[in-house]
Design an enzyme around this catalytic site. Structure first.
Site, PDB file in Angstrom:
ATOM      1  N   GLY A   1       0.926  -1.211   0.114  1.00 38.58           N
ATOM      2  CA  GLY A   1       0.403  -0.005  -0.009  1.00 38.58           C
ATOM      3  C   GLY A   1       1.336   1.148  -0.357  1.00 38.58           C
ATOM      4  N   ALA A   2       1.735   1.292  -0.827  1.00 37.39           N
ATOM      5  CA  ALA A   2       2.532   2.501  -1.125  1.00 37.39           C
ATOM      6  C   ALA A   2       2.666   3.386  -1.927  1.00 37.39           C
ATOM      7  CB  ALA A   2       4.073   1.292  -1.189  1.00 37.39           C
TER       8      ALA A   2
ATOM      9  N   THR B   1       0.016   5.855  -1.347  1.00 37.92           N
ATOM     10  CA  THR B   1      -0.178   6.868  -0.972  1.00 37.92           C
ATOM     11  C   THR B   1       0.341   7.292   0.107  1.00 37.92           C
ATOM     12  OG1 THR B   1      -2.547   5.887  -0.927  1.00 37.92           O
ATOM     13  CG2 THR B   1      -2.141   7.038  -3.047  1.00 37.92           C
ATOM     14  N   GLY B   2      -0.164   8.051   1.073  1.00 35.37           N
ATOM     15  CA  GLY B   2      -0.775   8.265   2.511  1.00 35.37           C
ATOM     16  C   GLY B   2       0.291   7.666   3.212  1.00 35.37           C
ATOM     17  N   ILE B   3       0.407   7.265   4.186  1.00 35.17           N
ATOM     18  CA  ILE B   3       0.985   6.320   4.969  1.00 35.17           C
ATOM     19  C   ILE B   3       2.311   5.623   4.304  1.00 35.17           C
ATOM     20  CG2 ILE B   3       1.915   4.693   7.447  1.00 35.17           C
ATOM     21  CD1 ILE B   3      -0.616   6.325   8.102  1.00 35.17           C
ATOM     22  N   GLY B   4       1.677   4.697   3.642  1.00 34.07           N
ATOM     23  CA  GLY B   4       2.888   3.646   2.985  1.00 34.07           C
ATOM     24  C   GLY B   4       3.521   4.738   1.780  1.00 34.07           C
TER      25      GLY B   4
ATOM     26  N   SER C   1      -4.343  -0.397  14.576  1.00 35.46           N
ATOM     27  CA  SER C   1      -4.921   1.002  14.107  1.00 35.46           C
ATOM     28  C   SER C   1      -5.620   0.526  15.395  1.00 35.46           C
ATOM     29  CB  SER C   1      -6.687   0.907  13.592  1.00 35.46           C
ATOM     30  OG  SER C   1      -7.402   1.770  13.662  1.00 35.46           O
TER      31      SER C   1
ATOM     32  N   TYR D   1     -14.372  -3.427   9.643  1.00 37.60           N
ATOM     33  CA  TYR D   1     -12.999  -2.836   9.875  1.00 37.60           C
ATOM     34  C   TYR D   1     -12.633  -2.786  11.131  1.00 37.60           C
ATOM     35  CZ  TYR D   1      -9.808   0.952   9.816  1.00 37.60           C
ATOM     36  OH  TYR D   1      -8.191   1.313   9.280  1.00 37.60           O
TER      37      TYR D   1
END
Length: 269
Positions: free
Chosen positions: A15-16, A18-21, A147, A172
């Site tokens: 998951g790289a 966007t965002g944290i990734g 999370s 989730y």
């Protein structure tokens, strides 16, 4: 804490794009690590690596784009096979890819509730398929980006796909609890971390505002550093080690989850 050189390290970040990734890749590569940049599609992975080079000055030689749609377990298997063939020594696996559960109950072609598969089952399968590459050297580790919402979750053992009763928040939270429990699997050296509430696509699940993805990524990267001693199976809330939900520490749940996941992914660990 001094920033250590990571030029001898190879990491895979899921998951790289966007965002944290994405920010995790940037921070690792800025410290010299070779990073395998996973995206849902080859186009997304290539675009992310191009941005890292053009916007942040990352050396393109440190980046390797890879693709797999985690909603399709066969693509996860192909991803693992490629990593094993091209990068047989892997120091760090960052299980970061994630999605919010959709409003309506959605099942993948593999037969699993989509958030449970993308957020947990795909990472479970990928981690075990990559065991031959994951180093047993000191500092080698898996970092599960979990999370704080795992605390509100429960695993529906008899109905993990939540066919009988579906709620997007419950689905989730279940996926995040499973990912947190998985860090305690004795077959891997792993930790899980809540990177804080960040301004990513998942923000609406948590709050109206959050910190930057880069700030969240810094907590992930800290745990990737071999100079940082970790407690196997531990849960970290940003930089602090804290106790996770009680369900995440019960040995019975670890064993039960492994059996369930092996069944759902069709993998015998």
């Amino acid at each position: 804490m001094p920033v250590s050189d990571l030029s001898s390290r190879t990491a895979l970040v899921t998951g790289a794009t966007t965002g944290i990734g994405y920010q995790t890749v940037r921070l690792l590569a800025e410290r010299g690590a070779t990073v395998l940049v996973h995206g849902r599609t080859a186009e997304e992975a290539a675009a992310a690596t191009d941005r890292l080079v053009s916007l942040h000055g990352i050396d393109a030689r440190l980046l390797c784009p890879l693709a797999a749609d985690f909603a399709v377990l066969e693509e996860v298997e192909h991803l693992a096979a490629r990593v094993l063939a091209e990068h047989p020594h892997l120091d760090v696996l960052v299980n970061n890819a994630g999605m919010a559960a959709p409003e309506r109950h959605t099942v993948t072609a593999d037969g699993n509730e989509i958030a449970f598969q993308v957020n947990f089952l795909a990472h479970y399968l990928l981690t075990h398929l990559l065991e031959p590459a994951l180093t047993s050297d000191p500092g080698g580790r898996v970092v599960n980006v979990s999370s704080s919402l795992h605390r509100t979750g429960s695993i529906q053992w008899s109905d993990p796909n939540r066919v009988r009763r579906y709620s997007r928040l419950a689905a989730y939270a279940q996926s995040q609890l499973a990912l947190t429990v998985f860090a305690a699997d004795p077959r891997v050296t792993a930790v899980s971390v809540h990177p804080g509430v960040c301004t990513t696509s998942l923000l609406p699940l948590y709050a109206h505002e959050g910190v930057s993805p880069a700030e969240g990524a810094a907590h992930v990267v800290r745990l990737c550093d071999p100079a940082v001693e970790i407690v196997n199976g531990a849960y970290y809330d940003r930089e602090h080690r804290v106790e996770p939900a009680q369900a995440a520490t019960e040995t019975r749940n670890v064993k039960r989850l492994s059996k369930l996941a092996d069944l759902l992914v069709g993998h015998s660990a």
